[in-house]
Design a protein around this motif. Sequence first.
Motif, PDB file in Angstrom:
ATOM      1  N   SER A   1      26.763  35.038  28.363  1.00 41.94           N
ATOM      2  CA  SER A   1      27.039  35.644  29.066  1.00 41.94           C
ATOM      3  C   SER A   1      28.405  36.036  28.803  1.00 41.94           C
ATOM      4  O   SER A   1      28.556  36.111  27.640  1.00 41.94           O
ATOM      5  CB  SER A   1      27.685  34.383  29.812  1.00 41.94           C
ATOM      6  OG  SER A   1      28.305  33.933  29.901  1.00 41.94           O
ATOM      7  N   TYR A   2      28.139  37.037  29.371  1.00 41.10           N
ATOM      8  CA  TYR A   2      29.221  38.729  29.531  1.00 41.10           C
ATOM      9  C   TYR A   2      29.769  38.846  30.840  1.00 41.10           C
ATOM     10  O   TYR A   2      29.038  38.888  31.715  1.00 41.10           O
ATOM     11  CB  TYR A   2      28.763  39.335  29.470  1.00 41.10           C
ATOM     12  CG  TYR A   2      27.350  40.384  28.982  1.00 41.10           C
ATOM     13  CD1 TYR A   2      27.516  41.747  29.881  1.00 41.10           C
ATOM     14  CD2 TYR A   2      25.903  39.768  28.977  1.00 41.10           C
ATOM     15  CE1 TYR A   2      26.694  42.014  30.335  1.00 41.10           C
ATOM     16  CE2 TYR A   2      25.176  40.639  29.150  1.00 41.10           C
ATOM     17  CZ  TYR A   2      25.389  41.504  29.907  1.00 41.10           C
ATOM     18  OH  TYR A   2      24.462  42.466  30.945  1.00 41.10           O
ATOM     19  N   TYR A   3      30.801  39.543  31.069  1.00 44.07           N
ATOM     20  CA  TYR A   3      31.512  39.669  31.932  1.00 44.07           C
ATOM     21  C   TYR A   3      31.330  41.520  32.065  1.00 44.07           C
ATOM     22  O   TYR A   3      31.387  42.640  31.370  1.00 44.07           O
ATOM     23  CB  TYR A   3      33.145  39.544  31.967  1.00 44.07           C
ATOM     24  CG  TYR A   3      33.570  38.412  31.957  1.00 44.07           C
ATOM     25  CD1 TYR A   3      33.881  37.429  32.975  1.00 44.07           C
ATOM     26  CD2 TYR A   3      33.783  38.101  30.526  1.00 44.07           C
ATOM     27  CE1 TYR A   3      34.068  36.471  33.174  1.00 44.07           C
ATOM     28  CE2 TYR A   3      34.346  36.342  30.516  1.00 44.07           C
ATOM     29  CZ  TYR A   3      34.708  35.611  31.174  1.00 44.07           C
ATOM     30  OH  TYR A   3      34.911  33.977  32.232  1.00 44.07           O
ATOM     31  N   PHE A   4      31.564  41.664  33.683  1.00 46.89           N
ATOM     32  CA  PHE A   4      31.716  42.900  34.060  1.00 46.89           C
ATOM     33  C   PHE A   4      32.549  43.936  34.152  1.00 46.89           C
ATOM     34  O   PHE A   4      32.582  45.110  34.526  1.00 46.89           O
ATOM     35  CB  PHE A   4      30.736  42.842  35.418  1.00 46.89           C
ATOM     36  CG  PHE A   4      28.742  41.799  35.612  1.00 46.89           C
ATOM     37  CD1 PHE A   4      28.143  42.814  34.726  1.00 46.89           C
ATOM     38  CD2 PHE A   4      28.998  41.481  36.822  1.00 46.89           C
ATOM     39  CE1 PHE A   4      27.278  41.670  34.870  1.00 46.89           C
ATOM     40  CE2 PHE A   4      27.120  40.889  36.438  1.00 46.89           C
ATOM     41  CZ  PHE A   4      26.675  40.980  35.780  1.00 46.89           C
ATOM     42  N   ASP A   5      33.554  43.477  33.977  1.00 49.57           N
ATOM     43  CA  ASP A   5      35.120  43.849  34.414  1.00 49.57           C
ATOM     44  C   ASP A   5      35.410  43.026  33.244  1.00 49.57           C
ATOM     45  O   ASP A   5      35.710  42.255  33.399  1.00 49.57           O
ATOM     46  CB  ASP A   5      35.264  43.675  35.467  1.00 49.57           C
ATOM     47  CG  ASP A   5      35.630  42.365  36.439  1.00 49.57           C
ATOM     48  OD1 ASP A   5      35.657  41.350  35.915  1.00 49.57           O
ATOM     49  OD2 ASP A   5      35.935  42.527  37.340  1.00 49.57           O
ATOM     50  N   ASP A   6      37.049  43.979  33.028  1.00 54.22           N
ATOM     51  CA  ASP A   6      38.204  43.288  32.372  1.00 54.22           C
ATOM     52  C   ASP A   6      38.583  42.518  32.907  1.00 54.22           C
ATOM     53  O   ASP A   6      39.436  41.946  32.537  1.00 54.22           O
ATOM     54  CB  ASP A   6      39.150  44.485  31.728  1.00 54.22           C
ATOM     55  CG  ASP A   6      38.134  45.761  30.652  1.00 54.22           C
ATOM     56  OD1 ASP A   6      37.292  45.175  29.893  1.00 54.22           O
ATOM     57  OD2 ASP A   6      38.085  46.416  31.304  1.00 54.22           O
ATOM     58  N   ALA A   7      38.594  41.779  34.089  1.00 47.16           N
ATOM     59  CA  ALA A   7      39.691  41.326  35.430  1.00 47.16           C
ATOM     60  C   ALA A   7      38.780  39.699  34.845  1.00 47.16           C
ATOM     61  O   ALA A   7      39.805  38.901  35.295  1.00 47.16           O
ATOM     62  CB  ALA A   7      39.725  42.442  36.315  1.00 47.16           C
ATOM     63  N   ASN A   8      37.224  39.954  34.363  1.00 45.25           N
ATOM     64  CA  ASN A   8      36.528  38.795  33.649  1.00 45.25           C
ATOM     65  C   ASN A   8      36.640  38.087  35.244  1.00 45.25           C
ATOM     66  O   ASN A   8      36.526  37.074  35.576  1.00 45.25           O
ATOM     67  CB  ASN A   8      37.262  37.672  32.734  1.00 45.25           C
ATOM     68  CG  ASN A   8      37.893  38.401  31.788  1.00 45.25           C
ATOM     69  OD1 ASN A   8      37.926  37.870  30.845  1.00 45.25           O
ATOM     70  ND2 ASN A   8      36.828  39.408  31.810  1.00 45.25           N
ATOM     71  N   SER A   9      36.031  39.038  36.522  1.00 41.75           N
ATOM     72  CA  SER A   9      36.095  38.461  37.977  1.00 41.75           C
ATOM     73  C   SER A   9      34.766  37.554  38.008  1.00 41.75           C
ATOM     74  O   SER A   9      33.645  37.168  38.859  1.00 41.75           O
ATOM     75  CB  SER A   9      36.654  38.666  39.320  1.00 41.75           C
ATOM     76  OG  SER A   9      36.205  40.314  39.037  1.00 41.75           O
ATOM     77  N   MET A  10      33.515  38.388  37.763  1.00 44.79           N
ATOM     78  CA  MET A  10      32.708  38.407  37.558  1.00 44.79           C
ATOM     79  C   MET A  10      31.545  38.345  36.388  1.00 44.79           C
ATOM     80  O   MET A  10      32.195  38.930  35.802  1.00 44.79           O
ATOM     81  CB  MET A  10      31.686  39.806  38.616  1.00 44.79           C
ATOM     82  CG  MET A  10      33.155  39.829  39.902  1.00 44.79           C
ATOM     83  SD  MET A  10      32.175  41.511  40.581  1.00 44.79           S
ATOM     84  CE  MET A  10      33.691  42.240  39.876  1.00 44.79           C
TER      85      MET A  10
END
Length: 713
Positions: free
Chosen positions: A645-654
């Motif tokens: 899995s990986y995040y869509f944004d640097d805020a790690n919200s999604m």
Amino acid sequence: MDIEITGGSDRRSLSRYRNAALLGCTALVALTPTSLPAQQVENPDSAAVLETITVEGTATDNDAKSIVATTTSSGSKMATDILDTPASVSVITAKEIQERDAQNVEEVLQYTAGVTSGFYGSDDRFDFFRIRGFDAYLYRDGLPLGRSFGGVREEVYAFERVDVLKGANSTVFGVSDPGGAVNFVTKRPRSERFGEAYVTGGSYQRAEAGFDFGDNITADDTLSYRLTGKIRDANDEYDYSRDDEKFLMGGLTWRPSDATSLTVVYDYLDKDGVPGSGGHPVGSNFDRSRFFGEPDFNYRGINRNTVSVMLDHDFGSGLSFSSNARYSDTDTDFGYAYISVTPTDGSTIADRAFFANDYSGENFVIDARLQYDARFDNVQSRTLVGVEYNDLSFHNDTGWGPAPGIDWTNPVYAGAPASVPRFSNTKTNQKTRAIYVQQDLTFAEKFIVTAGLRNDWLDLRQTDTSYWTGSPVVTHGDADVSEMTRRIGLTYRITNEVAAYATYAESVAPPSVGVEPERGEQIEFGVKYRPDAFPALFSAAVYDLTKNNVTVTNPVTLLPSTIGEVRVRGLDLEAKAELPNNISFTAAYSYLDAEIVENGTGGNEGNRPQFVPEHVASLWVNYTLEGNGPRGDMTFGLGTRYQGSYYFDDANSMSTGSSVVVDAAFTYNIRENTSFELNASNLFDKKYVAYGGFGADFYNPGRAISATLRQTW
């Protein structure tokens, strides 16, 4: 409003001259040991002799016959045994590309350790991939093409092999990102008759034909030609799509003597496709074929003409000269509508936006280098001194604005817009001049010291017209940048089959006007094993990689955002082997411990950077059942790719979940030189959201099957 930005202070100018002087002195020092034997030849008691050291280049690898390469020039621009290269290098040969029926750069690289791809799903504008967590620069025959994101999707049928050099490498190729570089090696004429022709049919009405053949024009092998081409008429997996292409490449090689070779290659690339599906409403589970863009405003065009010249000359006594040059004229465009907001109030009408871009550019780049090989007692020396000049001019016109909403339960298309509001209009001229030195010293055929030093001078001129406020705001910017990068590596040949290495390397990415260059540093330790019993290469590497002054572009607003410093510590394991029992395989695993150390926009320290999974693994296995009587050989191939899995944004919200995708292949030799090939990517049609979070979901590519009939000679 006009803003003039210059970087030419007296102090910086002094630094530039100091760096140039340092490079010149380094070149002299590097050459000094190689000249000592000539001074001592007159002494009959001296055991030192001056002799020519012949290093076999990549031509000794038959990239069309094996998945295992033994040499590379991507580690230092000198043809070098991969075991003697103090860096992680993966080579994807023409045979491996054909076995997997890889259709683009992403597919070529998806079984390579350290490489992650497929983040944007059905967005088909560019090749999207990263090496060790960072964007990668592309090169062709050692000459820069630029970043893959925003560039041309290259035609992989034009290349003999694809080299992946992992880690910081600016001393080798120049300005680049620290994660690594991808170098395409162009197909050149050979001094023999050869060829192939094929026809392919497959999913989404794919109809394709191609050829690649050559021969000697003169009986004495002094003049040879090669002609390569393909034509494709196809759609993509979603409605209102197309994926058409015309590609033609012709080359001539002149060998007036055994010491000289001159090759000229011209290629023409024309693509008529679409940017993507427009996305799907967040949280929905529509079929991949559903289209929520705008059919009458959905285009992606590429038209490029390229001329490449490659010259090699051996002066004898260990001294040789090589030069590559390339001129390209490129025009691209795209326009589409995409879902920008999925409502959360129960409505089924999604907001959309139009996005359009026109790009035209010219690029001339030349690299010239002298190499001197010599031996002194039990020390072998190879010295490379080179210069590079790169002149890039381009015009980028971008439009963005609101589009009519669409009801995803009953889509009604609005038609093409009369115009799209201008977002920005940029004219850029970038000139780069560089001088570099590479030095290899081999002691007692065991210890190899590799050092590199390079300085790049960048002159940037940019006029940017922004339309964010409604009325145009013109900004003029100039910047003069001087950047030096270093590399030092040590290789120890434990045995003829095993080598261990340690290396420190730096990188610097070209800046935009008004933005500091992004700089990277990496420490790496690795071991490589190449058995004598069968063709194979096994490698393992651990690294600590840091990038400073990180600037990212928001995919929606296209505005730069500085996040400060990112650190990635990781492990790469890779194996390529052709076993004696008709089994061959490629295996790869990567562990990436990525962290945002400093964040200029605040709030994300300690988070993982976007699009960087923690674990990535892949395995491709081929088994050949030998023919019996009238039945020819049959080869069965099966591959699996795991991506965490990986995040869509640097805020790690999604984020997206982990995924496993299976590919397969089958080849049957109908008769000698005639084969039938069947390939399937994403065999079980695994579906997941590859990108999302800003208003739409983009799925990963679905199952695609192709059948090919190939004739070789």
